[in-house]
Scaffold this active site. Structure first.
Site, PDB file in Angstrom:
ATOM      1  N   ASP A  62     152.607 -23.803 -63.180  1.00 16.74           N
ATOM      2  CA  ASP A  62     152.202 -24.232 -62.033  1.00 16.74           C
ATOM      3  C   ASP A  62     153.492 -24.939 -60.932  1.00 16.74           C
ATOM      4  OD1 ASP A  62     150.021 -24.330 -60.568  1.00 16.74           O
ATOM      5  OD2 ASP A  62     148.675 -25.602 -61.002  1.00 16.74           O
TER       6      ASP A  62
HETATM    7  C1  BGC Z   1     148.376 -24.466 -58.547  1.00 18.89           C
HETATM    8  C2  BGC Z   1     147.391 -23.538 -59.257  1.00 18.89           C
HETATM    9  C3  BGC Z   1     147.745 -22.565 -58.489  1.00 18.89           C
HETATM   10  C4  BGC Z   1     149.484 -22.276 -57.902  1.00 18.89           C
HETATM   11  C5  BGC Z   1     149.662 -20.921 -57.339  1.00 18.89           C
HETATM   12  C6  BGC Z   1     149.236 -24.592 -57.556  1.00 18.89           C
HETATM   13  O1  BGC Z   1     149.200 -25.430 -56.696  1.00 18.89           O
HETATM   14  O2  BGC Z   1     147.678 -25.756 -59.713  1.00 18.89           O
HETATM   15  O3  BGC Z   1     146.261 -23.432 -59.514  1.00 18.89           O
HETATM   16  O4  BGC Z   1     147.764 -20.740 -59.241  1.00 18.89           O
HETATM   17  O5  BGC Z   1     149.369 -23.494 -57.393  1.00 18.89           O
HETATM   18  O6  BGC Z   1     148.808 -21.228 -55.999  1.00 18.89           O
END
Ligand code: BGC
Length: 750
Positions: free
Chosen positions: A277
């Site tokens: 993530d």
């Molecule tokens: C979120 C994810 C997301 C990623 C990319 C993160 O802060 O938890 O779900 O896909 O950002 O934007």
């Protein structure tokens, strides 16, 4: 000409040139390519960066093979220019893959996933995801970070909006539908996107509903409740997974070998990409799991995180870690192979560019139509004294009140990055269109959902007095749910509840329509209103869909994908709980307790003095403009072996006056187990559309896996004994039919 040359070179290198390559061809290309890569090129493929346009720094990084994937780049011209650097100017011509959080639509915004789940219609989820893929891929996005299949039982958690609710089975079914929709039948077709099952794992269990919080989950519960939707997504061919921010039992997911390698790769056979993530490798430092970024990089690799999204851990430290012998270069190869395999599967080596002649395909009439149907099917009629539908002939004036009546931006909900709010049709606009402008008196009453000022109340009440009926649009703005947007108070924000009371005192019937990103505690408001509609943020076509439903042009068929609490303090709340040794017997509320009542006089059972037992609206619940009856379920046998199967049939009849859709839900209960089993568990559902008087038999098959439970990680068994089965309109109604499971040999269901 140049493209032809490059394609020829690549085809020659890879030994394959056909558009859709076989997995064997892909493997051979991947192995060939990995064998020819330098260490830096390998590290580059494991590095994901957020886009910031076609600027020299990014172009240079791409040209040298220093980055393998880019997120958040949505201009097709920039996508093509960067792709050209990768495909034509980098040493090995390896294409980039562009990613984005396309969570519930790209431009044509569908209901938030929680709303899609409320439709209980996987075909609709698949269709919405297909449309999202077509629109997003038309600007070059071939990888979405969706679906989120985190089971969420605590509406305080803002990200409940992004998933499919509280139930493992419903989440799995909807997640699979989304994967199919995004990826289509052939992932190498240029109008598909690779799906990403996230957040692996148990992020939805964040303690006390506070985002990013720790989770402490007994292993069996992890396997029983949180992992199955991920397993289903992997089985459905989800091309990628994302690990979660949280730690599980002390180990952050980005460093969790058991989860990422033993379970996902070794036990489930996943051969796609695992992306971190955003910054989650770096975040192992504040977690207290890594001393520094260098150690975090090593831990990420060891755990099997293929791609580092924005931690700069791999690009900063992997070379040094390999040179000092702390990470073997050979250990990077399988991770690099996973990334290259994704690019081959997406057909990017053959077809790397956006076709500018068909680029930016948005808002096709059929897509808008599908988005409208999605809202119609996901809005839930929670109560109705009979005031709904509001037929044109019945009223001459409607007072439209409330902060969400004309909130184009907010109706789209969280994760609507690419929203063009001018394309959203609000309920106000749609009701004016439906009933005629002169019939609608619009007074917002409150400026936004959190507004605490009562200065608009008088005008709103005046409008109510001058109308035949009040339709109040309230709820939550988009920003009140989603990532890092958690709330402890689940009541309607601002002065909304007070405004509703005032409107009611005007003496006219009040229809309450809530748009929100989570279930809310609305006991008082639902009691006050003459009808209550709950619509999880519906996106672009919220207005026309709600107008169709309110007027009766369409019928309600949404059902709660989560249990609605009476009061905030009841959460986490979910239907498939354990019975306890002292199940609640009554609903004694605090007001009824006499003064100086004896300690035991209210009974010693499992309930709250001030909220009783159970939810305000149960999981699976929702009304319609018609009514349905259920016959007693018929079983194909009253007794089966532990490895046997059973058919359950039930006839559902539309007993009302209008056509409608009912969601017949199959629940089971294993009455006595070596481990205590839940009071009900959803094992199937079917949405059927019936004309007045029409009947349809629905048949479900219960297989051993449906009756089994985990007695050890990865080991499910069916235990002999008595089971109940329901086919019912929700998780709290219906009459159970019993059957017995008799000893065969303890059966390994899976
Ligand atoms: C979120 C994810 C997301 C990623 C990319 C993160 O802060 O938890 O779900 O896909 O950002 O934007």
């Amino acid at each position: 000409m140049k493209k032809l040359f490059i394609t020829a070179v690549l085809s020659a290198c890879c030994g394959a040139g056909a558009l859709a390559m076989t997995e064997a061809q892909i493997d051979s290309c991947v192995n060939d390519l990995v064998g020819r890569m330098t260490l830096d090129e390998k590290i580059g493929q494991l590095n994901q960066r957020s886009g910031f346009g076609y600027v020299p720094e990014m172009a240079g990084l791409v040209r040298t093979g220093g980055v393998g994937s880019i997120l958040n780049e949505t201009d097709p011209e920039v996508v093509n220019k960067l792709q050209r650097e990768a495909v034509e100017n980098s040493r090995l011509h390896i294409p980039l893959v562009f990613a984005r959080d396309v969570i519930h639509g790209f431009k044509t915004i569908f209901p938030i996933p929680l709303g899609q789940a409320a439709s209980w219609n996987p075909a609709l989820v698949e269709e919405g995801s297909r449309i999202a893929a077509d629109e997003a891929s038309s600007v070059g996005i071939r990888w979405t970070f969706s679906p989120m299949v985190d089971v969420a039982r605590d509406p305080r958690w803002g990200r409940m909006a992004e998933g499919y609710g509280e139930d493992t089975y419903l989440t799995a079914v909807m997640g699979v539908a989304a994967v199919k929709g995004y990826q289509g039948d052939d992932l190498s077709a240029p109008n598909t996107m690779a799906a990403c099952a996230k957040h692996f794992a148990a992020y939805g269990a964040s303690e006390s509903g506070r985002d990013y919080n720790t989770t402490w989950i007994p292993e069996l519960q992890l396997h029983e409740t949180y992992l199955p939707p991920f397993k289903a997504a992997a089985d459905a061919g989800a091309a990628t997974f994302m690990c979660s921010f949280n730690d599980i039992n002390g180990v952050p997911s980005s460093g969790n070998k058991v989860l990422l390698r033993d379970i996902l790769r070794d036990s489930w056979g996943f051969d796609g990409v695992m992306v971190s993530d955003w910054g989650s490798i770096d975040q192992m430092i504040p977690h207290g799991f890594s001393h520094d970024l260098r150690e975090a990089a090593r831990q990420g690799i060891e755990a099997g995180v293929d791609i580092d999204m924005e931690s700069y851990a791999y690009c900063s430290h992997l070379r040094d870690l390999v040179e000092k012998g702390e990470v073997k270069e050979a250990d990077l190869d399988p991770l690099v192979a996973n990334v290259l395999r994704l690019k081959y599967r997406l057909g990017l080596f053959e077809n790397p560019y956006v076709d500018m002649t068909t680029a930016s395909r948005f808002y096709a009439p059929a897509s808008l139509d599908a988005a409208r149907r999605a809202v119609e099917e996901s809005a839930i009629l929670l109560s109705n004294s009979g005031i709904l539908p509001i037929k044109n002939s019945k009223v001459s004036k409607i007072a439209v009140i409330g902060p969400m009546a004309d909130a184009a931006y907010d109706q789209a909900g969280t994760w609507s990055f690419d929203l063009e709010k001018d394309r959203c049709v609000t309920p106000l606009a749609a009701l004016r269109e439906m009933y005629g402008k002169e019939s609608v008196i619009y007074v917002p009453g409150l400026e936004h959902s959190r507004d605490n000022s009562t200065k608009g109340f008088a005008a709103a009440v005046e409008a109510a007095r001058n109308a035949d009926v009040v339709v109040y649009f309230g709820g939550e703005e988009a920003v009140l749910s989603g990532e890092a947007h958690c709330r402890v108070d689940l009541s309607l924000p601002g002065a909304q509840s007070a405004l509703l009371d005032e409107l009611k005192s005007a003496g006219k019937p009040v229809v309450l329509v809530i748009q929100a990103g989570r279930s809310l505690a609305i006991a008082h408001e639902a009691e006050t209103a003459d009808a209550t509609v709950f619509c999880f943020h519906g996106g672009t076509m919220t207005g026309p869909a709600l107008a169709n439903l309110i007027s009766g042009k369409a019928n309600f068929s949404g059902r709660c994908p989560v249990s609605f609490p009476r009061m905030s303090g009841q959460v986490p709340i979910y239907y498939n709980r354990k019975n306890t040794g002292r199940p609640a017997q009554d609903m004694t509320l605090i007001n009824d307790i006499p003064l100086e009542a004896g300690q035991t006089s209210t009974g010693c059972t499992s309930y709250y003095l001030d909220a009783g037992d159970g939810p305000l609206f149960p999981f699976g619940y929702g009304l319609s403009y018609t009514t349905f009856s259920y016959s007693e379920p018929k079983l194909s046998a009253s007794q089966i072996d532990t490895d046997g199967s059973l058919n359950v049939s039930c006839t559902v009849t539309n007993t009302g006056e209008v056509e409608g859709s009912e969601v017949a839900q199959l629940y089971i209960r294993d009455h006595v187990g070596s481990l205590v089993r839940p009071v009900r568990e959803l094992r199937g559902f079917e949405k059927v559309t019936l004309k007045p008087g029409e009947s349809r038999e629905v048949t479900f098959t219960l297989n051993p896996d449906d009756l089994a439970f985990f007695i050890a990680p990865g080991r499910k068994i069916v235990e002999p004994g008595e089971f109940s089965v329901w086919v019912s309109p929700n998780s709290a109604e219906g009459n159970p039919v019993k059957f017995n499971v008799v000893e065969n040999s303890l059966t390994l269901a899976k």
